[in-house]
Structure formats: structure tokens, C-alpha cells
Scaffold this motif. Structure first.
Motif, PDB file in Angstrom:
ATOM      1  N   MET A   1     -33.816 -30.635 -57.474  1.00  0.00           N
ATOM      2  CA  MET A   1     -34.662 -30.373 -58.624  1.00  0.00           C
ATOM      3  C   MET A   1     -35.948 -29.709 -58.177  1.00  0.00           C
ATOM      4  N   THR A   2     -36.353 -28.739 -58.946  1.00  0.00           N
ATOM      5  CA  THR A   2     -37.551 -27.977 -58.642  1.00  0.00           C
ATOM      6  C   THR A   2     -38.442 -27.922 -59.882  1.00  0.00           C
TER       7      THR A   2
ATOM      8  N   ILE B   1     -35.372 -30.990 -71.186  1.00  0.00           N
ATOM      9  CA  ILE B   1     -36.619 -31.334 -70.507  1.00  0.00           C
ATOM     10  C   ILE B   1     -36.938 -30.276 -69.466  1.00  0.00           C
ATOM     11  N   ALA B   2     -38.198 -30.240 -69.042  1.00  0.00           N
ATOM     12  CA  ALA B   2     -38.612 -29.379 -67.937  1.00  0.00           C
ATOM     13  C   ALA B   2     -39.298 -30.252 -66.890  1.00  0.00           C
ATOM     14  N   ILE B   3     -38.921 -30.082 -65.639  1.00  0.00           N
ATOM     15  CA  ILE B   3     -39.520 -30.816 -64.534  1.00  0.00           C
ATOM     16  C   ILE B   3     -40.905 -30.229 -64.269  1.00  0.00           C
ATOM     17  N   VAL B   4     -41.926 -31.103 -64.173  1.00  0.00           N
ATOM     18  CA  VAL B   4     -43.291 -30.619 -63.932  1.00  0.00           C
ATOM     19  C   VAL B   4     -43.901 -31.165 -62.652  1.00  0.00           C
ATOM     20  N   SER B   5     -43.223 -32.063 -61.975  1.00  0.00           N
ATOM     21  CA  SER B   5     -43.757 -32.608 -60.727  1.00  0.00           C
ATOM     22  C   SER B   5     -43.391 -31.709 -59.552  1.00  0.00           C
ATOM     23  N   ALA B   6     -44.153 -31.826 -58.488  1.00  0.00           N
ATOM     24  CA  ALA B   6     -43.930 -31.027 -57.283  1.00  0.00           C
ATOM     25  C   ALA B   6     -42.643 -31.453 -56.579  1.00  0.00           C
ATOM     26  N   ALA B   7     -42.012 -30.533 -55.891  1.00  0.00           N
ATOM     27  CA  ALA B   7     -40.717 -30.753 -55.239  1.00  0.00           C
ATOM     28  C   ALA B   7     -40.655 -31.987 -54.334  1.00  0.00           C
ATOM     29  N   PRO B   8     -41.701 -32.336 -53.574  1.00  0.00           N
ATOM     30  CA  PRO B   8     -41.592 -33.524 -52.717  1.00  0.00           C
ATOM     31  C   PRO B   8     -41.318 -34.817 -53.495  1.00  0.00           C
ATOM     32  N   TYR B   9     -41.652 -34.856 -54.781  1.00  0.00           N
ATOM     33  CA  TYR B   9     -41.443 -36.058 -55.591  1.00  0.00           C
ATOM     34  C   TYR B   9     -40.075 -36.082 -56.276  1.00  0.00           C
TER      35      TYR B   9
ATOM     36  N   PRO C   1     -35.818 -35.717 -56.431  1.00  0.00           N
ATOM     37  CA  PRO C   1     -35.534 -36.189 -57.782  1.00  0.00           C
ATOM     38  C   PRO C   1     -35.875 -37.659 -58.012  1.00  0.00           C
ATOM     39  N   ARG C   2     -36.197 -38.408 -56.974  1.00  0.00           N
ATOM     40  CA  ARG C   2     -36.375 -39.854 -57.161  1.00  0.00           C
ATOM     41  C   ARG C   2     -37.596 -40.225 -57.983  1.00  0.00           C
ATOM     42  N   ARG C   3     -38.662 -39.440 -57.911  1.00  0.00           N
ATOM     43  CA  ARG C   3     -39.880 -39.785 -58.638  1.00  0.00           C
ATOM     44  C   ARG C   3     -40.357 -38.634 -59.508  1.00  0.00           C
ATOM     45  N   ALA C   4     -39.454 -37.834 -59.993  1.00  0.00           N
ATOM     46  CA  ALA C   4     -39.810 -36.660 -60.783  1.00  0.00           C
ATOM     47  C   ALA C   4     -40.448 -37.046 -62.115  1.00  0.00           C
ATOM     48  N   THR C   5     -41.262 -36.136 -62.621  1.00  0.00           N
ATOM     49  CA  THR C   5     -41.879 -36.287 -63.934  1.00  0.00           C
ATOM     50  C   THR C   5     -41.473 -35.078 -64.763  1.00  0.00           C
ATOM     51  N   PHE C   6     -41.216 -35.330 -66.047  1.00  0.00           N
ATOM     52  CA  PHE C   6     -40.803 -34.236 -66.912  1.00  0.00           C
ATOM     53  C   PHE C   6     -41.569 -34.237 -68.218  1.00  0.00           C
ATOM     54  N   VAL C   7     -41.482 -33.107 -68.939  1.00  0.00           N
ATOM     55  CA  VAL C   7     -41.997 -32.982 -70.297  1.00  0.00           C
ATOM     56  C   VAL C   7     -40.820 -32.645 -71.199  1.00  0.00           C
ATOM     57  N   VAL C   8     -40.948 -33.001 -72.454  1.00  0.00           N
ATOM     58  CA  VAL C   8     -39.879 -32.788 -73.427  1.00  0.00           C
ATOM     59  C   VAL C   8     -40.036 -31.414 -74.078  1.00  0.00           C
ATOM     60  N   ILE C   9     -38.907 -30.760 -74.295  1.00  0.00           N
ATOM     61  CA  ILE C   9     -38.892 -29.486 -75.004  1.00  0.00           C
ATOM     62  C   ILE C   9     -38.409 -29.770 -76.423  1.00  0.00           C
ATOM     63  N   LEU C  10     -39.294 -29.536 -77.389  1.00  0.00           N
ATOM     64  CA  LEU C  10     -38.949 -29.749 -78.790  1.00  0.00           C
ATOM     65  C   LEU C  10     -38.039 -28.621 -79.254  1.00  0.00           C
ATOM     66  N   GLY C  11     -37.162 -28.895 -80.174  1.00  0.00           N
ATOM     67  CA  GLY C  11     -36.209 -27.904 -80.658  1.00  0.00           C
ATOM     68  C   GLY C  11     -36.861 -26.696 -81.292  1.00  0.00           C
ATOM     69  N   ALA C  12     -36.133 -25.613 -81.322  1.00  0.00           N
ATOM     70  CA  ALA C  12     -36.632 -24.361 -81.877  1.00  0.00           C
ATOM     71  C   ALA C  12     -36.933 -24.482 -83.365  1.00  0.00           C
ATOM     72  N   ASP C  13     -36.306 -25.424 -84.045  1.00  0.00           N
ATOM     73  CA  ASP C  13     -36.522 -25.587 -85.477  1.00  0.00           C
ATOM     74  C   ASP C  13     -37.718 -26.485 -85.796  1.00  0.00           C
ATOM     75  N   THR C  14     -38.409 -26.983 -84.762  1.00  0.00           N
ATOM     76  CA  THR C  14     -39.584 -27.831 -84.961  1.00  0.00           C
ATOM     77  C   THR C  14     -40.812 -26.952 -85.137  1.00  0.00           C
ATOM     78  N   PRO C  15     -41.535 -27.085 -86.273  1.00  0.00           N
ATOM     79  CA  PRO C  15     -42.743 -26.275 -86.449  1.00  0.00           C
ATOM     80  C   PRO C  15     -43.773 -26.598 -85.368  1.00  0.00           C
ATOM     81  N   THR C  16     -44.446 -25.574 -84.890  1.00  0.00           N
ATOM     82  CA  THR C  16     -45.417 -25.755 -83.814  1.00  0.00           C
ATOM     83  C   THR C  16     -46.825 -25.547 -84.332  1.00  0.00           C
ATOM     84  N   PRO C  17     -47.560 -26.646 -84.605  1.00  0.00           N
ATOM     85  CA  PRO C  17     -48.952 -26.457 -85.006  1.00  0.00           C
ATOM     86  C   PRO C  17     -49.764 -25.992 -83.801  1.00  0.00           C
ATOM     87  N   PRO C  18     -50.826 -25.236 -84.032  1.00  0.00           N
ATOM     88  CA  PRO C  18     -51.634 -24.798 -82.897  1.00  0.00           C
ATOM     89  C   PRO C  18     -52.239 -26.004 -82.172  1.00  0.00           C
TER      90      PRO C  18
END
Length: 100
Positions: A1-2, A18-26, A28-45
């Protein structure tokens, strides 16, 4: 994982991307991710929401307020990798959100 890799992921009973946001040394055992909301979800600024670029393997909005630790058993197929432009915007949004 990268850092920047996009995966299918199970959260509870829901399947999401999801998208991995942690640095490679962490990963896959301690990885951190962010969620990608669906394309149909309105995006407020918001400085915490980053829209996916046309070059990305997914459509939707990346929500940096939903940082989570990776559970390896919940990871599905690799979908691709975020573009450099989007990954740079995610980094900026994370710095802003975390006050760094």
C-alpha cells in the motif's frame, strides 16, 4: 500500500472507496485512510472536502474529516491511484483540518 492508493473497503455493512493518506512506512499494518464520498453526493464548499479530478480512478469527493485507521480484513480490490494534483489538494486539506 502506498499513499494515494484507492481501494474498495467495507465499513460496517457498507462498501465504499477509500484513499490511503499515511506514509509508506506505516502501511499496511498502521495505515490511515480517508473516505471518498460517492459522485452523487452534493459537495458543499469546504476546505475539508476535495473533489476528485478527471485523471483520478474514481469520481466523488474526498472527505478528510473522516480519517480512520485501516483494518486489513476490510480492504478489497485496489482501484487505482489518485493523481498528483488531487493528492496535493488532499495534503493541503489535511494540513488545514489538523492545524499543521
Amino acid at each position: 500500500m502506498t499513499r494515494g492508493d484507492v481501494y474498495e473497503y467495507t465499513i460496517g455493512n457498507a462498501r465504499t472507496r477509500i484513499a490511503i493518506v499515511s506514509a509508506a512506512p506505516y502501511n499496511p499494518r498502521r495505515a490511515t485512510f480517508v473516505v471518498i464520498l460517492g459522485a452523487d453526493t452534493p459537495t458543499p464548499p469546504s476546505p475539508s472536502l476535495v473533489p476528485a479530478a478527471p485523471a483520478d480512478p474514481v469520481r466523488g469527493t474526498i472527505d478528510v474529516t473522516r480519517l480512520r485507521p485501516l483494518v486489513p480484513d476490510n480492504v478489497g480490490a485496489r482501484v487505482g491511484r489518485l493523481s498528483r494534483t488531487t493528492l496535493s489538494r488532499v495534503d493541503d486539506a489535511l494540513r488545514n483540518y489538523l492545524g499543521l
